[in-house]
Scaffold this active site. Structure first.
Site, PDB file in Angstrom:
ATOM      1  N   ASN A 269       0.867  -1.180   0.000  1.00 26.70           N
ATOM      2  CA  ASN A 269       0.000   0.000   0.000  1.00 26.70           C
ATOM      3  C   ASN A 269       0.908   1.236   0.000  1.00 26.70           C
ATOM      4  O   ASN A 269       1.541   1.539   1.004  1.00 26.70           O
ATOM      5  CB  ASN A 269      -0.895  -0.037   1.252  1.00 26.70           C
ATOM      6  CG  ASN A 269      -1.776   1.193   1.362  1.00 26.70           C
ATOM      7  OD1 ASN A 269      -1.813   2.025   0.447  1.00 26.70           O
ATOM      8  ND2 ASN A 269      -2.487   1.313   2.469  1.00 26.70           N
ATOM      9  N   PHE A 270       0.936   1.920  -1.132  1.00 30.48           N
ATOM     10  CA  PHE A 270       1.832   3.090  -1.253  1.00 30.48           C
ATOM     11  C   PHE A 270       1.307   4.289  -0.465  1.00 30.48           C
ATOM     12  O   PHE A 270       2.031   5.236  -0.239  1.00 30.48           O
ATOM     13  CB  PHE A 270       1.982   3.490  -2.730  1.00 30.48           C
ATOM     14  CG  PHE A 270       2.924   2.635  -3.534  1.00 30.48           C
ATOM     15  CD1 PHE A 270       3.445   1.454  -3.019  1.00 30.48           C
ATOM     16  CD2 PHE A 270       3.303   3.016  -4.830  1.00 30.48           C
ATOM     17  CE1 PHE A 270       4.323   0.670  -3.766  1.00 30.48           C
ATOM     18  CE2 PHE A 270       4.178   2.249  -5.576  1.00 30.48           C
ATOM     19  CZ  PHE A 270       4.680   1.077  -5.059  1.00 30.48           C
ATOM     20  N   LYS A 271       0.023   4.263  -0.108  1.00 28.07           N
ATOM     21  CA  LYS A 271      -0.602   5.426   0.555  1.00 28.07           C
ATOM     22  C   LYS A 271      -0.318   6.673  -0.308  1.00 28.07           C
ATOM     23  O   LYS A 271      -0.418   6.588  -1.520  1.00 28.07           O
ATOM     24  CB  LYS A 271      -0.093   5.550   1.987  1.00 28.07           C
ATOM     25  CG  LYS A 271      -0.211   4.230   2.754  1.00 28.07           C
ATOM     26  CD  LYS A 271       0.015   4.350   4.211  1.00 28.07           C
ATOM     27  CE  LYS A 271      -0.156   2.986   4.878  1.00 28.07           C
ATOM     28  NZ  LYS A 271      -0.109   3.021   6.316  1.00 28.07           N
TER      29      LYS A 271
ATOM     30  N   HIS B 119      -9.679   1.250   5.197  1.00 26.96           N
ATOM     31  CA  HIS B 119      -8.356   1.456   5.808  1.00 26.96           C
ATOM     32  C   HIS B 119      -8.465   2.420   6.989  1.00 26.96           C
ATOM     33  O   HIS B 119      -9.241   3.372   6.952  1.00 26.96           O
ATOM     34  CB  HIS B 119      -7.370   1.998   4.777  1.00 26.96           C
ATOM     35  CG  HIS B 119      -5.958   1.925   5.263  1.00 26.96           C
ATOM     36  ND1 HIS B 119      -5.414   2.878   6.091  1.00 26.96           N
ATOM     37  CD2 HIS B 119      -5.004   0.985   5.092  1.00 26.96           C
ATOM     38  CE1 HIS B 119      -4.173   2.520   6.389  1.00 26.96           C
ATOM     39  NE2 HIS B 119      -3.898   1.385   5.795  1.00 26.96           N
TER      40      HIS B 119
ATOM     41  N   GLU C 283      -6.635   4.771   7.992  1.00 25.27           N
ATOM     42  CA  GLU C 283      -6.390   6.193   7.715  1.00 25.27           C
ATOM     43  C   GLU C 283      -7.629   6.867   7.131  1.00 25.27           C
ATOM     44  O   GLU C 283      -7.874   8.045   7.359  1.00 25.27           O
ATOM     45  CB  GLU C 283      -5.155   6.334   6.810  1.00 25.27           C
ATOM     46  CG  GLU C 283      -3.884   6.076   7.610  1.00 25.27           C
ATOM     47  CD  GLU C 283      -2.764   5.397   6.856  1.00 25.27           C
ATOM     48  OE1 GLU C 283      -2.788   5.386   5.612  1.00 25.27           O
ATOM     49  OE2 GLU C 283      -1.857   4.869   7.535  1.00 25.27           O
TER      50      GLU C 283
ATOM     51  N   GLU D  71      -5.442  -4.818  10.625  1.00 25.91           N
ATOM     52  CA  GLU D  71      -4.408  -3.803  10.790  1.00 25.91           C
ATOM     53  C   GLU D  71      -4.698  -2.984  12.049  1.00 25.91           C
ATOM     54  O   GLU D  71      -5.458  -2.003  11.989  1.00 25.91           O
ATOM     55  CB  GLU D  71      -4.395  -2.859   9.581  1.00 25.91           C
ATOM     56  CG  GLU D  71      -4.103  -3.536   8.265  1.00 25.91           C
ATOM     57  CD  GLU D  71      -3.495  -2.576   7.249  1.00 25.91           C
ATOM     58  OE1 GLU D  71      -2.448  -2.917   6.707  1.00 25.91           O
ATOM     59  OE2 GLU D  71      -4.054  -1.490   7.023  1.00 25.91           O
TER      60      GLU D  71
ATOM     61  N   GLY E  24       2.497   2.206  10.799  1.00 26.69           N
ATOM     62  CA  GLY E  24       3.467   3.287  10.622  1.00 26.69           C
ATOM     63  C   GLY E  24       4.233   3.637  11.884  1.00 26.69           C
ATOM     64  O   GLY E  24       4.893   4.676  11.949  1.00 26.69           O
TER      65      GLY E  24
ATOM     66  N   SER F 230       3.434  -2.285  10.391  1.00 30.57           N
ATOM     67  CA  SER F 230       4.885  -2.360  10.618  1.00 30.57           C
ATOM     68  C   SER F 230       5.491  -3.708  10.229  1.00 30.57           C
ATOM     69  O   SER F 230       6.412  -4.197  10.888  1.00 30.57           O
ATOM     70  CB  SER F 230       5.217  -2.001  12.077  1.00 30.57           C
ATOM     71  OG  SER F 230       4.811  -0.660  12.339  1.00 30.57           O
TER      72      SER F 230
HETATM   73  P1  13P Z   1       2.888   0.270   7.767  1.00 31.83           P
HETATM   74  O1  13P Z   1       3.471  -0.959   7.130  1.00 31.83           O
HETATM   75  O2  13P Z   1       3.596   1.526   7.377  1.00 31.83           O
HETATM   76  O3  13P Z   1       2.747   0.108   9.230  1.00 31.83           O
HETATM   77  O4  13P Z   1       1.406   0.446   7.178  1.00 31.83           O
HETATM   78  C1  13P Z   1       0.522  -0.612   7.208  1.00 31.83           C
HETATM   79  C2  13P Z   1      -0.669  -0.258   6.421  1.00 31.83           C
HETATM   80  O5  13P Z   1      -1.410   0.644   6.798  1.00 31.83           O
HETATM   81  C3  13P Z   1      -0.927  -0.981   5.170  1.00 31.83           C
HETATM   82  O6  13P Z   1      -2.194  -0.700   4.682  1.00 31.83           O
END
Ligand code: 13P
Length: 232
Positions: free
Chosen positions: A6-8, A86, A88, A156, A162, A192
């Site tokens: 997931n590049f966000k 998600h 976020e 998650e 993150g 993570s």
């Molecule tokens: P991280 O790997 O940066 O913790 O993010 C996980 C995530 O939100 C994947 O969708």
């Protein structure tokens, strides 16, 4: 096994193209399905070992929804996979369960493969209550067809995203075991995940793969994780 990046809000169109080129060289082991979720501006019809998915989508074909993209825009690039729910989007962008369920229903009707995310907050985790934890996850499944054949569920925990602080194998195992009572879909863990801990995570029973943010943005690290998963 599924490994998804997931590049966000990271990478550009140019750097996504370079990433995909490098990923071709890295290759796709037979036992692994690879997915990439780049930002909207980097979507395209790529020749890739990875399935390309969208990080979000509005529940409409097109229309007056400023700043959103819908089914018509995704179809232009033959995108048939979408990430929904998600943390976020839930916590930073304020999407509530009703809206997420509406999106789920819309993209299900459109035949998309749906990566659906759930995960508890730090407050819930700190309470130490299994009941609270399960009730929280259950509420995030409200209005979601957990029997949908193109569903993938990603667990998650918000506090592990993150932060560099992954959940422990036992935490993950317990959450996945609970989710398994709700759905027969493949179950992923995200939060993570990195080359140093991915083997341990993928070995958890009920864990069918990982959804990776930060550590996937560097293609060398993502390739490394693919190689590690190949050996398991
Ligand atoms: P991280 O790997 O940066 O913790 O993010 C996980 C995530 O939100 C994947 O969708």
């Amino acid at each position: 096994m599924i490994l998804a990046a997931n590049f966000k809000m990271n990478h550009t169109r140019a750097s996504t193209k370079l990433y995909i080129d490098r990923l071709q060289i890295c290759g796709k082991p037979e036992n692994i399905q690879i997915y990439l979720f780049p930002p909207f501006t980097a979507l395209d019809r790529y020749e890739s070992v990875a399935v390309i998915g969208a990080q979000n989508g509005y529940p409409a074909r097109n229309g007056s929804y400023t700043g959103e993209i819908g089914l018509e825009q995704l179809e232009e690039f033959e995108i048939k996979t979408i990430l929904l729910g998600h943390s976020e989007r839930r916590h930073l962008l304020g999407e509530d369960q009703e809206f997420i369920a509406k999106k789920f229903d819309f993209y299900k009707q459109a035949g998309f493969e749906i990566f659906y995310c759930v995960g508890e907050t730090l407050e819930v985790r700190k309470s130490g209550s299994k009941e609270l934890m399960e009730a929280y996850l259950e509420a995030q499944l409200e209005g979601i067809d957990t029997a949908y054949e193109k569903l993938v569920i990603a667990y998650e925990p918000v506090w592990a995203i993150g932060t560099g602080q992954s959940a422990t194998p036992q935490d993950i195992q317990e959450a996945l075991a609970y989710l398994r009572t709700k759905s027969g879909a493949p179950l992923l863990y995200g939060g993570s995940v990195k080359p140093q801990n991915i083997a341990q995570i993928l070995e958890i029973s009920e864990c069918d793969g990982a959804l990776i943010g930060t550590a996937s943005w560097d293609v060398e690290q993502f390739c490394e994780m693919i190689q590690i998963a190949k050996e398991l």
